[in-house]
Design a protein around this motif. Structure first.
Motif, PDB file in Angstrom:
ATOM      1  N   MET A  21       0.699   4.184  -2.961  1.00 45.43           N
ATOM      2  CA  MET A  21       0.483   5.610  -2.704  1.00 45.43           C
ATOM      3  C   MET A  21       1.738   6.442  -2.898  1.00 45.43           C
ATOM      4  O   MET A  21       1.693   7.666  -2.830  1.00 45.43           O
ATOM      5  N   TYR A  66      -2.927  10.772  -1.613  1.00 48.09           N
ATOM      6  CA  TYR A  66      -4.190  10.218  -2.108  1.00 48.09           C
ATOM      7  C   TYR A  66      -4.878  11.204  -3.037  1.00 48.09           C
ATOM      8  O   TYR A  66      -5.304  10.860  -4.144  1.00 48.09           O
ATOM      9  N   LYS A  94      -5.074   5.404   6.073  1.00 48.06           N
ATOM     10  CA  LYS A  94      -5.601   6.580   6.771  1.00 48.06           C
ATOM     11  C   LYS A  94      -6.162   6.196   8.137  1.00 48.06           C
ATOM     12  O   LYS A  94      -6.431   7.057   8.962  1.00 48.06           O
ATOM     13  N   ILE A 131      -0.080  11.195   3.637  1.00 48.65           N
ATOM     14  CA  ILE A 131      -0.880  10.139   2.999  1.00 48.65           C
ATOM     15  C   ILE A 131      -2.104  10.731   2.313  1.00 48.65           C
ATOM     16  O   ILE A 131      -2.438  10.411   1.178  1.00 48.65           O
ATOM     17  N   LYS A 132      -2.745  11.662   3.022  1.00 51.15           N
ATOM     18  CA  LYS A 132      -3.927  12.302   2.458  1.00 51.15           C
ATOM     19  C   LYS A 132      -3.572  13.090   1.192  1.00 51.15           C
ATOM     20  O   LYS A 132      -4.270  13.020   0.176  1.00 51.15           O
ATOM     21  N   TYR A 180       0.816  -1.210   0.000  1.00 50.09           N
ATOM     22  CA  TYR A 180       0.000   0.000   0.000  1.00 50.09           C
ATOM     23  C   TYR A 180       0.856   1.269   0.000  1.00 50.09           C
ATOM     24  O   TYR A 180       0.442   2.301  -0.523  1.00 50.09           O
ATOM     25  N   TYR A 210      -5.575   3.728   0.585  1.00 46.79           N
ATOM     26  CA  TYR A 210      -5.925   4.879   1.427  1.00 46.79           C
ATOM     27  C   TYR A 210      -6.827   4.449   2.578  1.00 46.79           C
ATOM     28  O   TYR A 210      -6.664   4.896   3.714  1.00 46.79           O
ATOM     29  N   GLU A 211      -7.769   3.568   2.272  1.00 46.62           N
ATOM     30  CA  GLU A 211      -8.682   3.034   3.276  1.00 46.62           C
ATOM     31  C   GLU A 211      -7.893   2.434   4.452  1.00 46.62           C
ATOM     32  O   GLU A 211      -8.258   2.609   5.608  1.00 46.62           O
TER      33      GLU A 211
END
Lengths: 315, 109
Positions: free
Chosen positions: A10, A25, A57, A21-22, A6, A53-54
């Motif tokens: 990202m 995304y 985050k 991370i946000k 993951y 992201y799920e």
């Protein structure tokens, strides 16, 4: 089962902050959103991104993911309904995911298949309402399907209830009669062919798009074809053969035509209501100067016609 | 790819001649009426001229092409968390881009 990195999906470091991370995304979501992106694998990339992201985050899920390979994986039991992704929208060449049942096998092994269990009564914004299990999918059609009509077979991933009443995604093969004259961007409604996971069955909506055609380009209901002509045909005018969807026709090329001259054949485009037109766009093809005779002909041509093709450039 | 016509399903085409009511559009997009009204107010969707915006929303009619536009708008709004004026801009730019891409394709041998 394929391990999903993951962090790599990202493009962030393993110690990335929630803010980073946000940010990643948002940037990648804009880049790979299937409505925006022309990248070939945009849909798959966007799906992976949503899944990554799920997990990343959410501090609990991220910890569980980070713990992989460092010990037994805790059983998280379930997952909150996902707010991202294309559930119910059905993207892709032959339809797509619906009902939120589109996590990878890897995700489900980690967080449980409960991610599937949104049930027929879920109120996901992209999902169909419980009263009607409408299903939307995008299908790619060959242009001939619209020009001539006829049936085409699609395999759509559609949500169904399994024996235990859980919502699962199954491939369904559908043979659909294509209405003659259907255009890209239009939708075909098939009453009662939506998901069987609800009572009553909803409708199926197929949004039409055309795959590229070897001869014709499509613009709405109009078609374009590039027709090569010889220099003398363009200069002197000629009757030449041109393909049309209804078969070959003779086309009068007016004298003093040039590359880019556009000739309209009214009503010979897509047979919609009203029918589109066919535009024949001329290109000039030069005969190759391969042998002595051809070279001599070009020289005679040059001698007879003093001509500077670059005069408009001032040289 | 061509199959016999006998066992195939027949459907109807939703095109610019199909006029959708606000409730039909709601059902097709799986949203409440307020979402459709907001999209009209922000210019994402336009009501067919003979059914003026001044009328009650129940009297509005939308051309078939509004379906694709509304669904795309909702996806962009949900997936990219763009507000409606942003969605309206994105849709207009996407349309221009699509048009330019078509022109570019038409010019290619």
């Amino acid at each position: 089962m394929e391990f999903k990195d993951y962090y790599q999906v990202m493009g962030v470091a393993r110690d990335a902050t929630l803010g980073e991370i946000k940010q990643a995304y948002r940037r990648l979501a804009r880049k790979f959103h299937p409505d925006v992106s022309k990248e070939k694998d945009a849909e798959a990339r966007f799906k992976d991104l949503g899944e990554a992201y799920e997990v990343l985050k959410n501090p609990d899920k991220r910890a569980a993911y980070d713990a992989l390979g460092k010990g037994p994986v805790p059983d998280w039991g379930g997952s909150e309904p996902r707010s991202r992704g294309f559930e119910g929208s059905g993207f892709g060449a032959a339809g797509g995911a619906a009902g939120g049942a589109d996590y990878s096998e890897f995700f489900e092994s980690l967080f449980g298949a409960a991610a599937h269990g949104r049930g027929a009564g879920s109120h996901g914004r992209g999902a169909a309402t419980p009263e009607s299990r409408d299903h939307h999918a995008r299908v790619m059609l060959d242009l001939e399907a619209s020009l001539l009509g006829g049936s085409r077979t699609f395999t759509l991933k559609m949500p169904e209830l399994d024996a235990e009443g859980r919502l699962v995604e199954r491939d369904r093969m559908l043979n659909v009669k294509i209405p003659k004259g259907v255009l890209a961007g239009q939708t075909i409604r098939l009453a009662g062919q939506g998901s069987s996971a609800g009572m009553p069955a909803g409708d199926l909506y197929l949004e039409v798009d055309f795959s590229p055609h070897p001869i014709y380009r499509v613009d709405g209901r109009d078609l374009y074809v590039e027709l090569p002509v010889a220099p003398w045909e363009a200069a002197l005018g000629a009757s030449v053969q041109t393909p049309t969807p209804a078969g070959t026709v003779d086309l009068k090329v007016p004298a003093e035509s040039h590359a880019g001259t556009k000739l309209r054949l009214k009503g010979r485009g897509i047979p919609a209501t009203p029918p589109g037109d066919l535009y024949v766009v001329l290109t000039i093809a030069l005969p190759p100067a391969v042998d002595a005779a051809a070279k001599a002909a070009y020289r005679a041509f040059a001698d007879a016609l003093p001509f500077n093709p670059r005069s408009s450039l001032g040289v | 790819m061509n199959a016999s016509d006998e066992n195939s399903l027949s459907g109807e085409v939703i095109d610019e001649r199909s006029l959708l009511t606000v409730d039909e559009l709601c059902r097709l997009c799986a949203v409440e009426r307020t979402s459709i009204v907001e999209m009209v107010e922000e210019g994402v969707l336009s009501v067919e001229l003979e059914f003026s915006v001044k009328l009650e929303s129940t009297e509005w009619r939308f051309a078939g092409a509004s379906l694709r536009r509304a669904r795309t708008a909702l996806r962009l709004q949900r997936d990219l968390e763009i507000n409606l004026p942003g969605v309206a801009l994105a849709l207009d730019l996407l349309e221009q881009l699509e048009h330019l891409r078509r022109q570019l394709n038409l010019g290619r041998v």
